[in-house]
Design a protein around this motif. Structure first.
Motif, PDB file in Angstrom:
ATOM      1  N   LEU A  53       4.368   1.172   5.930  1.00 41.75           N
ATOM      2  CA  LEU A  53       2.791   0.633   6.401  1.00 41.75           C
ATOM      3  C   LEU A  53       2.697   0.904   7.829  1.00 41.75           C
ATOM      4  O   LEU A  53       1.587   0.777   8.316  1.00 41.75           O
ATOM      5  N   GLY A  54       3.617   1.407   8.480  1.00 41.10           N
ATOM      6  CA  GLY A  54       3.617   1.557   9.681  1.00 41.10           C
ATOM      7  C   GLY A  54       2.789   2.805  10.334  1.00 41.10           C
ATOM      8  O   GLY A  54       2.863   3.180  11.485  1.00 41.10           O
ATOM      9  N   SER A  55       1.939   3.298   9.483  1.00 40.73           N
ATOM     10  CA  SER A  55       1.248   4.541   9.805  1.00 40.73           C
ATOM     11  C   SER A  55      -0.140   4.263   9.571  1.00 40.73           C
ATOM     12  O   SER A  55      -0.624   3.548   8.609  1.00 40.73           O
ATOM     13  N   GLU A  56      -1.265   4.578  10.403  1.00 36.78           N
ATOM     14  CA  GLU A  56      -2.350   4.156  10.288  1.00 36.78           C
ATOM     15  C   GLU A  56      -3.025   4.770   9.132  1.00 36.78           C
ATOM     16  O   GLU A  56      -3.981   4.030   8.361  1.00 36.78           O
ATOM     17  N   GLN A  57      -2.768   5.960   8.915  1.00 32.95           N
ATOM     18  CA  GLN A  57      -3.219   6.653   7.525  1.00 32.95           C
ATOM     19  C   GLN A  57      -2.660   6.020   6.255  1.00 32.95           C
ATOM     20  O   GLN A  57      -3.531   5.898   5.503  1.00 32.95           O
ATOM     21  N   ARG A  58      -1.455   5.925   6.434  1.00 33.46           N
ATOM     22  CA  ARG A  58      -0.832   5.088   5.009  1.00 33.46           C
ATOM     23  C   ARG A  58      -1.445   3.946   4.877  1.00 33.46           C
ATOM     24  O   ARG A  58      -1.786   3.435   3.661  1.00 33.46           O
ATOM     25  N   LEU A  59      -1.766   3.094   5.872  1.00 30.85           N
ATOM     26  CA  LEU A  59      -2.196   1.848   5.859  1.00 30.85           C
ATOM     27  C   LEU A  59      -3.757   1.998   5.171  1.00 30.85           C
ATOM     28  O   LEU A  59      -4.205   1.202   4.398  1.00 30.85           O
ATOM     29  N   SER A  60      -4.300   2.848   5.712  1.00 29.18           N
ATOM     30  CA  SER A  60      -5.689   3.408   5.104  1.00 29.18           C
ATOM     31  C   SER A  60      -5.662   3.654   3.577  1.00 29.18           C
ATOM     32  O   SER A  60      -6.748   3.101   2.861  1.00 29.18           O
ATOM     33  N   VAL A  61      -4.821   4.656   3.300  1.00 34.17           N
ATOM     34  CA  VAL A  61      -4.801   5.029   1.842  1.00 34.17           C
ATOM     35  C   VAL A  61      -4.336   3.812   1.107  1.00 34.17           C
ATOM     36  O   VAL A  61      -4.970   3.547   0.161  1.00 34.17           O
ATOM     37  N   LEU A  62      -3.354   2.963   1.195  1.00 35.22           N
ATOM     38  CA  LEU A  62      -3.218   1.604   0.602  1.00 35.22           C
ATOM     39  C   LEU A  62      -4.447   0.760   0.571  1.00 35.22           C
ATOM     40  O   LEU A  62      -4.716   0.307  -0.520  1.00 35.22           O
ATOM     41  N   ARG A  63      -5.177   0.500   1.542  1.00 32.51           N
ATOM     42  CA  ARG A  63      -6.114  -0.262   1.728  1.00 32.51           C
ATOM     43  C   ARG A  63      -7.150   0.112   0.764  1.00 32.51           C
ATOM     44  O   ARG A  63      -7.855  -0.595  -0.321  1.00 32.51           O
ATOM     45  N   THR A  64      -7.458   1.445   0.701  1.00 31.87           N
ATOM     46  CA  THR A  64      -8.552   1.974  -0.198  1.00 31.87           C
ATOM     47  C   THR A  64      -8.092   1.748  -1.641  1.00 31.87           C
ATOM     48  O   THR A  64      -8.814   1.532  -2.306  1.00 31.87           O
ATOM     49  N   LEU A  65      -6.871   2.101  -1.822  1.00 31.52           N
ATOM     50  CA  LEU A  65      -6.267   1.865  -3.227  1.00 31.52           C
ATOM     51  C   LEU A  65      -6.420   0.560  -3.725  1.00 31.52           C
ATOM     52  O   LEU A  65      -6.641   0.158  -5.009  1.00 31.52           O
ATOM     53  N   VAL A  66      -6.120  -0.606  -2.904  1.00 27.25           N
ATOM     54  CA  VAL A  66      -6.112  -1.712  -3.158  1.00 27.25           C
ATOM     55  C   VAL A  66      -7.682  -2.179  -3.671  1.00 27.25           C
ATOM     56  O   VAL A  66      -7.974  -2.730  -4.474  1.00 27.25           O
ATOM     57  N   ARG A  67      -8.517  -1.645  -2.821  1.00 28.82           N
ATOM     58  CA  ARG A  67     -10.030  -1.995  -2.975  1.00 28.82           C
ATOM     59  C   ARG A  67     -10.560  -1.152  -4.362  1.00 28.82           C
ATOM     60  O   ARG A  67     -11.496  -1.797  -4.714  1.00 28.82           O
ATOM     61  N   ALA A  68     -10.010  -0.191  -4.703  1.00 28.79           N
ATOM     62  CA  ALA A  68     -10.534   0.480  -5.699  1.00 28.79           C
ATOM     63  C   ALA A  68     -10.025  -0.136  -7.210  1.00 28.79           C
ATOM     64  O   ALA A  68     -10.279  -0.010  -8.243  1.00 28.79           O
ATOM     65  N   GLY A  69      -8.944  -1.089  -6.895  1.00 29.42           N
ATOM     66  CA  GLY A  69      -8.694  -1.950  -8.177  1.00 29.42           C
ATOM     67  C   GLY A  69      -7.336  -1.368  -8.970  1.00 29.42           C
ATOM     68  O   GLY A  69      -6.995  -0.287  -8.387  1.00 29.42           O
ATOM     69  N   HIS A  70      -6.976  -1.726 -10.002  1.00 32.76           N
ATOM     70  CA  HIS A  70      -5.988  -1.246 -10.984  1.00 32.76           C
ATOM     71  C   HIS A  70      -5.970  -0.204 -11.650  1.00 32.76           C
ATOM     72  O   HIS A  70      -5.056   0.629 -11.819  1.00 32.76           O
ATOM     73  N   GLU A  71      -7.331   0.503 -11.615  1.00 35.76           N
ATOM     74  CA  GLU A  71      -7.632   1.500 -12.367  1.00 35.76           C
ATOM     75  C   GLU A  71      -7.463   2.796 -11.342  1.00 35.76           C
ATOM     76  O   GLU A  71      -7.120   4.220 -11.849  1.00 35.76           O
ATOM     77  N   GLY A  72      -7.403   2.510 -10.016  1.00 37.61           N
ATOM     78  CA  GLY A  72      -6.931   3.663  -8.981  1.00 37.61           C
ATOM     79  C   GLY A  72      -7.943   4.718  -8.945  1.00 37.61           C
ATOM     80  O   GLY A  72      -9.325   4.641  -9.397  1.00 37.61           O
ATOM     81  N   LEU A  73      -7.481   5.615  -8.006  1.00 36.43           N
ATOM     82  CA  LEU A  73      -8.476   6.912  -7.787  1.00 36.43           C
ATOM     83  C   LEU A  73      -7.982   8.146  -7.980  1.00 36.43           C
ATOM     84  O   LEU A  73      -6.554   8.259  -7.695  1.00 36.43           O
ATOM     85  N   SER A  74      -8.759   8.919  -8.251  1.00 37.57           N
ATOM     86  CA  SER A  74      -8.115  10.333  -8.351  1.00 37.57           C
ATOM     87  C   SER A  74      -7.706  10.725  -6.896  1.00 37.57           C
ATOM     88  O   SER A  74      -8.252  10.388  -5.880  1.00 37.57           O
ATOM     89  N   ILE A  75      -6.713  11.653  -6.976  1.00 40.35           N
ATOM     90  CA  ILE A  75      -6.154  11.988  -5.490  1.00 40.35           C
ATOM     91  C   ILE A  75      -7.210  12.625  -4.688  1.00 40.35           C
ATOM     92  O   ILE A  75      -7.454  12.615  -3.703  1.00 40.35           O
ATOM     93  N   GLY A  76      -8.387  13.299  -5.303  1.00 38.37           N
ATOM     94  CA  GLY A  76      -9.392  13.942  -4.678  1.00 38.37           C
ATOM     95  C   GLY A  76     -10.402  13.047  -4.176  1.00 38.37           C
ATOM     96  O   GLY A  76     -10.781  13.048  -2.912  1.00 38.37           O
ATOM     97  N   GLU A  77     -10.487  12.052  -4.845  1.00 33.70           N
ATOM     98  CA  GLU A  77     -11.460  10.995  -4.609  1.00 33.70           C
ATOM     99  C   GLU A  77     -10.893   9.878  -3.418  1.00 33.70           C
ATOM    100  O   GLU A  77     -11.428   9.622  -2.319  1.00 33.70           O
ATOM    101  N   LEU A  78      -9.406   9.843  -3.520  1.00 34.33           N
ATOM    102  CA  LEU A  78      -8.748   8.979  -2.646  1.00 34.33           C
ATOM    103  C   LEU A  78      -8.767   9.899  -0.842  1.00 34.33           C
ATOM    104  O   LEU A  78      -8.879   9.223  -0.191  1.00 34.33           O
ATOM    105  N   GLY A  79      -8.546  11.103  -1.138  1.00 37.79           N
ATOM    106  CA  GLY A  79      -8.558  12.003   0.065  1.00 37.79           C
ATOM    107  C   GLY A  79     -10.295  11.827   0.712  1.00 37.79           C
ATOM    108  O   GLY A  79     -10.343  11.691   1.910  1.00 37.79           O
ATOM    109  N   GLN A  80     -11.376  11.995  -0.156  1.00 37.88           N
ATOM    110  CA  GLN A  80     -12.619  11.856   0.204  1.00 37.88           C
ATOM    111  C   GLN A  80     -12.742  10.460   0.851  1.00 37.88           C
ATOM    112  O   GLN A  80     -13.699  10.491   1.858  1.00 37.88           O
TER     113      GLN A  80
END
Length: 114
Positions: A21-48
């Motif tokens: 979690l020591g990377s701003e980008q990784r923390l952003s990725v994890l935060r986005t996935l947590v907010r997306a819920g258990h169903e997650g996101l496609s890699i493309g949507e996560l990137g967007q």
């Protein structure tokens, strides 16, 4: 991933998760996935949503997955990314409060206003 001060392996696990979690980008990725819920996101949507794409996103997902914080699974032609470590993230927070604030009179309280 439970953390107990008497267990050096737990300290290692906590350090691994915090390093992930020591990377701003990784923390952003994890935060986005947590907010997306258990169903997650496609890699493309996560990137967007994060602005992290291509090999950089692949690298960050690998680090987060190795720390046990996220998963990736193939569904049809899509790769679905999901946060899976809700309890682990909570445990990391508790670890910080318990271990790093052990000598504080009232951990988590603002001493000037609390």
């Amino acid at each position: 991933m439970k953390y107990d001060s008497t267990d050096d392996i737990s300290l290692t696990l906590a350090a691994t998760a915090f390093a992930a979690l020591g990377s701003e980008q990784r923390l952003s990725v994890l935060r986005t996935l947590v907010r997306a819920g258990h169903e997650g996101l496609s890699i493309g949507e996560l990137g967007q949503r994060t602005g992290v794409t291509g090999s950089t996103l692949t690298h960050h997902m690998k680090v987060l997955a190795q720390a046990g914080l996220v998963t990736q699974s193939k569904q049809g032609r899509s790769i679905i990314c999901a946060a899976v470590a809700y309890d682990e993230v909570r445990a990391l927070s508790e670890f910080l409060l318990k271990e790093c604030c052990a000598d504080c009179a009232t951990p988590g309280k603002d001493h000037d206003h609390g």
